[in-house]
Design an enzyme around this catalytic site. Structure first.
Site, short mmCIF file in Angstrom:
data_model
loop_
_atom_site.label_atom_id
_atom_site.label_comp_id
_atom_site.label_asym_id
_atom_site.label_seq_id
_atom_site.Cartn_x
_atom_site.Cartn_y
_atom_site.Cartn_z
N CYS A 370 0.81 -1.22 0.00
CA CYS A 370 0.00 0.00 0.00
C CYS A 370 0.84 1.27 0.00
O CYS A 370 0.65 2.16 -0.83
CB CYS A 370 -0.93 0.01 1.22
SG CYS A 370 -2.01 -1.42 1.35
N HIS A 428 -1.71 5.99 2.06
CA HIS A 428 -1.73 4.77 2.88
C HIS A 428 -2.45 4.98 4.20
O HIS A 428 -3.24 4.13 4.65
CB HIS A 428 -0.30 4.29 3.13
CG HIS A 428 -0.22 3.12 4.07
ND1 HIS A 428 -0.91 1.96 3.86
CD2 HIS A 428 0.45 2.95 5.25
CE1 HIS A 428 -0.68 1.11 4.85
NE2 HIS A 428 0.15 1.69 5.70
#
Length: 815
Positions: A370, A428
């Site tokens: 991510c 993220h």
């Protein structure tokens, strides 16, 4: 009390629709998301002709839907409302938010004309008369037909309330007006229809017809009056025409003549000649899929009324700059119906969206985790150039050095006149990984998820509140194996009741609600709205209702050959091992005989759940005044392994980790229902949006604009996609190959033309030396060290390999 159409329906089994020929009977069951009601009366009580009704699942009369009448073919003498062509049309329309009826009509000799036309018009009138009960918007009705049904559909559309061609019973005083027509290879001019050669080429000889007993010379007026081309004027409804280039039954000049006359009259008309197609095909075959074009056409002409009404109430942004709806989905692999990644995936909303623009079927991230993927996409910089491989802390510390005068994507839009908004997981850690810079990126941000302590305890300390809730009994892995396995807490799954969620909602539902609110507001400036959905990120939990459609389906887990890992280098084995003692895959398959299947089913349920949330946002956009001037881009940050390569999560250089859905709808640029097989990168999103929105070029970008591919999805380019996994490990994905080079020099090579599952490593085969050399050209000679480092000292992958070598302890399952 009024009854909704669904009240008539018996429970139906779910079945996924696959392309089938027109000759085959359609499935008896409705596909997911659709309800079918069969053999309803719509004519006088003594008539045998009935209709079938298709509608979205759980539709009620309170929601007024546009409606479409479907008319079957059969040369005016046969045919049936429930053949494959009509089934494909009806289910496709219902999935797209329409109520559709497929009708039978008079076909007996001596009674066909004009009784067959009267029956078709009475179907329209039946919809209007029963609009309140059916939940139909009586001002938004269309018609579609194929072959003889196409001829009748045109006659319905072009002879509205005609004094001689419209029925007087059983619905006197009710209009048979329709607002849009789709003609599939229909006869349009009985006087000029020609015989054809075998390849469908008209040969100039006139062809007879079975509609009348009298020949052309005996009753020219009757033949003329039954020809749609003779009723065209400026008020003729918009018409979409489909015709095959090799049609040997209805010559293609019929449709060409119709289109030319419509154009001359100023009618909105589109002619689509389908290369290689013959006669009597459904909208979806093994060779083509025209469902998206049909839906887009009806959307434009039957749903625009609500858009125009909304526009009159709330003026839209008058800027020439297009808006951007920027949808991200966490950990979404190719398990969508449109990408065929899993045969049981139920994703009607994404599948419908993907029919509205261009879907890239070979798109990949820069790094399959991510933090790195999202910061790479949003900065436009590859990790091998930025050094941003993992830690957000190191990214924050090195931001100025890495970015310089370059800007993150949302800041570039904000600084160039866009109102920027974000909700959910865009970066993220949410709407920003750089707390002190959040206001540089966004003018507005949505709410965060508030998870009470008792629900947090179920996650065994798992970081990131936006990933909760966990199963009611906590993570199955840590509960089964004990505290040493708490790092496997995310490998959890299962349905949730509303009591298991903070205030009864999942975060993605809150995200969708906030996004819908923004789309409903007036916007004085062009906007950039980022909507970051969290599921299907682990844990694989979702509301219980999204698990129910999968209960009666046979769910298969990914296939893994017995010798899957035998040709994988040690670095690849170290990656596949995962985090847990003994390995992630071993923990899953040894927990129980069914846990692997439970994980797969739960992931599918999470995909269906997020699909429903995406549907809410897209429907809000379609009902807003911004619909015609908004670019939609949908992407995932990386894929997700569910046991493939004996690996879980993402975090590898294999296909399941790097491949992602990527979709663009750009009004005026993209063509509905198109796909590009060209390999592309998420890095290409930044330069593409800059070009589409005519913004100044950003100082440094590692991707290239997709605009040429959006304009021509069949176009190609030479650039492959470079992927990294931590420092010094790279993959190069070209259109046909994946080449992996680990930092210890070991290699993998896969031929995707023959081995899409990447089961056979060809790197040691001398026949492919030239392929390897070609791909090695794209691997950085001096890739950036991890941000904040001045030298490479190894990582946990290296340490695990050293331990295996020292103790001769490579697990048997990785050999």
């Amino acid at each position: 009390m009024k009854r909704t159409p669904s009240a008539y329906l018996a429970p139906l089994l779910l079945l996924l629709l696959s392309p089938l020929s027109l000759a085959k009977d359609p499935p008896a069951e409705a596909p997911p998301g659709v309800e079918i009601q069969r053999d309803l009366s719509f004519l006088s009580p003594d008539r045998e002709e009935k209709l079938d009704l298709y509608q979205p699942e759980n539709h009620t009369a309170d929601e007024r839907l546009p409606a479409v009448v479907i008319i079957h073919g059969g040369g005016w003498t046969s045919g049936d409302k429930n053949r494959m062509r009509e089934y494909v049309t009806g289910t496709s329309l219902a999935k797209a938010g329409y109520l559709a009826i497929s009708i039978n009509y008079e076909t007996r000799a001596g009674k066909r004309w004009p009784n067959n036309l009267h029956d078709c018009k009475n179907a329209v009138r039946w919809l209007r008369k029963n609009a309140d009960t059916l939940g139909v918007d009586s001002e938004r009705i269309g018609v579609i037909g194929g072959s003889a049904g196409g001829h009748l559909a045109l006659m319905v559309a072009y002879t509205v309330d005609h004094p001689k061609l419209s029925p007087t019973t059983p619905y006197p005083g009710i209009s048979d007006k329709v607002s849009a027509c789709v003609d599939m290879y229909g006869i349009t001019n009985l006087l000029t229809r020609q015989y054809t050669d075998k390849d469908g080429t008209p040969n100039g000889k006139l062809k007879g017809h079975r509609l009348f007993k009298e020949e052309r010379e005996e009753a020219p007026a009757k033949w003329r009056n039954a020809s749609p081309v003779n009723y065209i004027n400026a008020q003729t409804p918009p018409t979409l025409i489909f015709h095959g280039t090799e049609d040997a039954t209805v010559d293609r000049d019929q449709s060409k003549e119709l289109h030319a006359l419509l154009q001359k009259a100023g009618v909105d008309s589109t002619l689509r000649m389908i290369e290689g197609a013959d006669h009597a095909w459904p909208l979806q075959t093994k060779d083509f899929d025209l469902r998206g074009e049909m839906v887009a056409f009806f959307d434009k002409h039957l749903k625009k009324a609500s858009v125009e009404k909304a526009t009159s109430l709330r003026p839209a942004n008058n800027s020439k700059k297009p808006n951007v709806l920027f949808i991200s989905v966490d950990d979404l692999n190719d398990w969508e119906g449109a990408l065929n990644g899993h045969p049981r995936a139920l994703t009607p909303h994404m599948d419908r969206l993907f029919q509205q623009g261009t879907l890239f079927t070979n798109a990949h991230c820069s790094q399959a985790v991510c933090t790195a993927s999202r910061n790479s996409l949003l900065s436009g910089l590859h990790p091998s150039n930025s050094g941003w491989y993992s830690s957000t802390t190191s990214m924050r510390k090195s931001y100025e050095k890495v970015m310089g005068n370059h800007k993150m994507l949302p800041q570039h839009f904000r600084d160039n006149g866009y109102h920027t908004m974000a909700v959910g997981k865009v970066f993220h850690q949410g709407t920003s990984d750089y707390k002190e810079r959040t206001k540089d990126f966004w003018d507005e941000t949505g709410p965060k998820y508030k998870v009470p302590k008792e629900l947090l305890e179920r996650g065994d300390g798992y970081g990131g509140k936006h990933f909760y809730p966990f199963p009611a009994q906590g993570s199955q892995i840590s509960r089964h194996y004990g505290k040493k396995y708490e790092d496997g807490n995310s490998l959890a799954c299962g349905p949730l009741d509303r009591d298991d969620m903070p205030e009864g909602k999942m975060l993605d539902e809150i995200i969708a609600e906030w996004a819908v609110e923004q789309l409903e507001k007036e916007q004085d400036e062009p906007f950039f709205l980022a909507v970051g959905f969290v599921r299907p990120h682990a844990p694989f939990t979702a509301p219980r209702e999204f698990f129910k459609p999968y209960e009666n389906l046979k769910i298969k887990v990914p296939h893994i050959p017995a010798d899957e890992m035998s040709d994988i280098p040690l670095m690849g084995k170290s990656i596949a091992h995962g985090r847990l003692p003994g390995g992630d895959h071993q923990a899953v398959i040894n927990l129980s005989d069914t846990y692997w299947k439970e994980m797969v089913t739960s992931y599918l349920a999470c995909v269906s759940f997020v699909d429903a949330q995406i549907g809410k946002v897209i429907e809000a956009l379609e009902a807003s005044p911004h619909r015609e001037n908004t670019i939609i881009v949908l992407w995932s940050d990386h894929g997700q392994h569910l046991g493939e390569k004996k690996h879980w999560r993402k975090q590898s250089l294999w296909e399941e980790s790097t491949r992602v859905p990527l979709f663009f709808k750009a009004p005026g640029t993209t063509t509905p229902a198109t796909k590009s097989p060209q390999v592309v990168s998420l890095l290409d999103i930044y330069p593409t949006l800059v070009e589409l929105c005519d913004l100044p070029q950003a100082p440094k970008l590692d991707g290239e604009s997709l605009l040429p591919l959006l304009k021509d999805p069949s176009a190609t380019r030479e650039t492959p996609v470079l992927q990294s996994w931590y420092y010094g490990n790279y993959a190069v994905r070209s259109n046909d190959w994946r080449y992996i080079q680990y930092r210890d020099g070991s290699e993998e090579l896969y031929d995707h033309r023959k081995d899409p599952g990447e089961h056979h490593n060809l790197a040691q085969d001398s026949r492919y030396t030239h392929i390897i050399a070609e791909h090695q050209k794209w691997i950085p000679k001096n890739g950036a060290l991890p941000a904040g480092s001045d030298s490479w000292k190894g990582d946990k992958l290296d340490r695990r390999i050293e331990e295996w070598k020292e103790n001769d302890s490579l697990p048997d399952w990785l050999k």
